[in-house]
Motif scaffolding. Structure first.
Motif, PDB file in Angstrom:
ATOM      1  N   GLN A 116      38.028  43.247  39.516  1.00 25.05           N
ATOM      2  CA  GLN A 116      38.831  42.267  38.781  1.00 25.05           C
ATOM      3  C   GLN A 116      40.256  42.148  39.302  1.00 25.05           C
ATOM      4  O   GLN A 116      41.068  41.445  38.714  1.00 25.05           O
ATOM      5  CB  GLN A 116      38.880  42.651  37.293  1.00 25.05           C
ATOM      6  CG  GLN A 116      37.538  42.619  36.595  1.00 25.05           C
ATOM      7  CD  GLN A 116      36.944  41.222  36.517  1.00 25.05           C
ATOM      8  OE1 GLN A 116      37.638  40.235  36.295  1.00 25.05           O
ATOM      9  NE2 GLN A 116      35.645  41.124  36.740  1.00 25.05           N
TER      10      GLN A 116
ATOM     11  N   ARG B 128      32.166  42.375  42.671  1.00 21.53           N
ATOM     12  CA  ARG B 128      32.704  41.070  42.301  1.00 21.53           C
ATOM     13  C   ARG B 128      33.915  40.749  43.169  1.00 21.53           C
ATOM     14  O   ARG B 128      34.557  41.642  43.695  1.00 21.53           O
ATOM     15  CB  ARG B 128      33.101  41.059  40.829  1.00 21.53           C
ATOM     16  CG  ARG B 128      31.990  41.628  40.005  1.00 21.53           C
ATOM     17  CD  ARG B 128      31.322  40.932  38.917  1.00 21.53           C
ATOM     18  NE  ARG B 128      31.634  39.718  38.316  1.00 21.53           N
ATOM     19  CZ  ARG B 128      30.799  38.665  38.357  1.00 21.53           C
ATOM     20  NH1 ARG B 128      29.707  38.715  39.069  1.00 21.53           N
ATOM     21  NH2 ARG B 128      31.069  37.591  37.678  1.00 21.53           N
ATOM     22  N   THR B 129      34.229  39.453  43.285  1.00 22.18           N
ATOM     23  CA  THR B 129      35.295  39.025  44.176  1.00 22.18           C
ATOM     24  C   THR B 129      36.328  38.183  43.446  1.00 22.18           C
ATOM     25  O   THR B 129      36.099  37.008  43.181  1.00 22.18           O
ATOM     26  CB  THR B 129      34.714  38.200  45.347  1.00 22.18           C
ATOM     27  OG1 THR B 129      33.684  38.946  45.967  1.00 22.18           O
ATOM     28  CG2 THR B 129      35.782  37.861  46.354  1.00 22.18           C
TER      29      THR B 129
ATOM     30  N   ARG C 211      33.071  33.338  48.433  1.00 24.50           N
ATOM     31  CA  ARG C 211      32.497  33.434  47.096  1.00 24.50           C
ATOM     32  C   ARG C 211      33.505  34.067  46.149  1.00 24.50           C
ATOM     33  O   ARG C 211      33.824  35.237  46.265  1.00 24.50           O
ATOM     34  CB  ARG C 211      31.223  34.269  47.120  1.00 24.50           C
ATOM     35  CG  ARG C 211      30.093  33.572  47.825  1.00 24.50           C
ATOM     36  CD  ARG C 211      28.805  34.385  47.718  1.00 24.50           C
ATOM     37  NE  ARG C 211      27.719  33.648  48.314  1.00 24.50           N
ATOM     38  CZ  ARG C 211      27.104  34.010  49.428  1.00 24.50           C
ATOM     39  NH1 ARG C 211      27.444  35.122  50.042  1.00 24.50           N
ATOM     40  NH2 ARG C 211      26.130  33.286  49.916  1.00 24.50           N
ATOM     41  N   ALA C 212      33.975  33.290  45.216  1.00 25.34           N
ATOM     42  CA  ALA C 212      34.859  33.787  44.166  1.00 25.34           C
ATOM     43  C   ALA C 212      33.975  34.036  42.951  1.00 25.34           C
ATOM     44  O   ALA C 212      33.378  33.104  42.420  1.00 25.34           O
ATOM     45  CB  ALA C 212      35.935  32.752  43.858  1.00 25.34           C
ATOM     46  N   THR C 213      33.862  35.290  42.528  1.00 22.81           N
ATOM     47  CA  THR C 213      32.898  35.624  41.483  1.00 22.81           C
ATOM     48  C   THR C 213      33.499  36.383  40.317  1.00 22.81           C
ATOM     49  O   THR C 213      32.767  36.861  39.460  1.00 22.81           O
ATOM     50  CB  THR C 213      31.742  36.456  42.075  1.00 22.81           C
ATOM     51  OG1 THR C 213      32.280  37.650  42.657  1.00 22.81           O
ATOM     52  CG2 THR C 213      30.960  35.676  43.121  1.00 22.81           C
ATOM     53  N   ALA C 214      34.808  36.521  40.262  1.00 21.94           N
ATOM     54  CA  ALA C 214      35.435  37.267  39.165  1.00 21.94           C
ATOM     55  C   ALA C 214      36.486  36.402  38.484  1.00 21.94           C
ATOM     56  O   ALA C 214      37.178  35.619  39.137  1.00 21.94           O
ATOM     57  CB  ALA C 214      36.065  38.563  39.676  1.00 21.94           C
TER      58      ALA C 214
ATOM     59  N   PRO D 152      36.194  31.005  38.609  1.00 22.03           N
ATOM     60  CA  PRO D 152      36.784  31.602  39.807  1.00 22.03           C
ATOM     61  C   PRO D 152      36.849  30.691  41.035  1.00 22.03           C
ATOM     62  O   PRO D 152      37.814  30.767  41.789  1.00 22.03           O
ATOM     63  CB  PRO D 152      35.904  32.817  40.065  1.00 22.03           C
ATOM     64  CG  PRO D 152      34.611  32.513  39.390  1.00 22.03           C
ATOM     65  CD  PRO D 152      34.953  31.658  38.214  1.00 22.03           C
ATOM     66  N   VAL D 153      35.865  29.838  41.233  1.00 28.46           N
ATOM     67  CA  VAL D 153      35.881  28.977  42.421  1.00 28.46           C
ATOM     68  C   VAL D 153      36.999  27.939  42.309  1.00 28.46           C
ATOM     69  O   VAL D 153      37.772  27.752  43.246  1.00 28.46           O
ATOM     70  CB  VAL D 153      34.511  28.300  42.650  1.00 28.46           C
ATOM     71  CG1 VAL D 153      34.577  27.303  43.795  1.00 28.46           C
ATOM     72  CG2 VAL D 153      33.440  29.349  42.919  1.00 28.46           C
TER      73      VAL D 153
ATOM     74  N   GLU E  68      30.364  35.011  55.953  1.00 27.77           N
ATOM     75  CA  GLU E  68      29.058  34.702  55.371  1.00 27.77           C
ATOM     76  C   GLU E  68      28.001  34.699  56.477  1.00 27.77           C
ATOM     77  O   GLU E  68      28.256  34.228  57.586  1.00 27.77           O
ATOM     78  CB  GLU E  68      29.107  33.329  54.694  1.00 27.77           C
ATOM     79  CG  GLU E  68      27.841  32.974  53.969  1.00 27.77           C
ATOM     80  CD  GLU E  68      27.965  31.667  53.214  1.00 27.77           C
ATOM     81  OE1 GLU E  68      27.484  31.608  52.080  1.00 27.77           O
ATOM     82  OE2 GLU E  68      28.543  30.702  53.761  1.00 27.77           O
TER      83      GLU E  68
END
Length: 188
Positions: free
Chosen positions: A36, A63-64, A98-101, A105-106, A129
């Motif tokens: 986080q 997570r990212t 990839r924004a995952t947190a 997030p994106v 990627e």
């Protein structure tokens, strides 16, 4: 397994950038983001040994929080500009995009990227990627940042060094650039 392979490629690319930075008397910092939060793993330094040791310790996975990583890197660059306004900062973002947190997030990461571009931060995005199905999020991030885009598949010492040098050309009367490298630890 794939995440470890990508991280090995990323670390190799960043090590080549560190070597070039050392030869040019640049300063290099390292911001990591995972879970986080984002952390300044290495404040800007001219020591390639310290930077290389910190790079070896980077884990992969999780997570990212991409927006937080970009904001932390922007703060590091801002502080370096205050210390020495003659330095030309360069942000190198190593990510799969990839924004995952965090909340939305994106969208947040795209907004932060657009703000960085509006602030005039020169940026290189290295897309780590891989695999047959690619989302192209790092390319979208590079567009928002108005950054030079490279795929990790095409990155080697010469390609990365050339991209960095073209992003911040050498000017004999100016100080060398400060570089903040942001490897995406959230590569899954």
């Amino acid at each position: 397994m794939a995440a470890r392979k990508r991280m090995a490629q990323v670390k190799t690319a960043i090590l080549s950038l560190l070597l070039d930075a050392y030869q040019r008397r640049d300063k290099v910092g390292l911001v990591t983001f995972r879970g986080q939060e984002a952390t300044v793993a290495l404040p800007p330094t001219g020591s390639i040994d310290v930077a290389a040791r910190r790079l070896e310790e980077l884990p992969a996975g999780g997570r990212t929080p991409l927006a937080e990583g970009l904001l932390t890197a922007a703060d590091v660059l801002r502080r370096e500009r205050l210390r020495d306004p003659r330095r030309r900062p360069l942000l190198v973002v190593v990510t799969d995009g990839r924004a995952t947190a965090g909340a939305d997030p994106v969208v947040r990461s795209q907004r932060v990227a657009a703000w960085l571009a509006d602030e005039g931060v020169e940026t290189v995005v290295v897309d780590c990627e891989s695999g047959p199905f690619r989302l192209g999020l790092a390319a979208r991030l590079a567009t928002s940042l108005r950054a030079t885009y490279l795929s990790v598949d095409e990155v080697n010492a010469d390609v990365l060094t050339a991209a960095v040098r073209s992003a911040v050309p050498v000017q004999p009367t100016a100080h060398p650039p400060s570089r903040t490298t942001v490897p995406n630890e959230g590569v899954a």
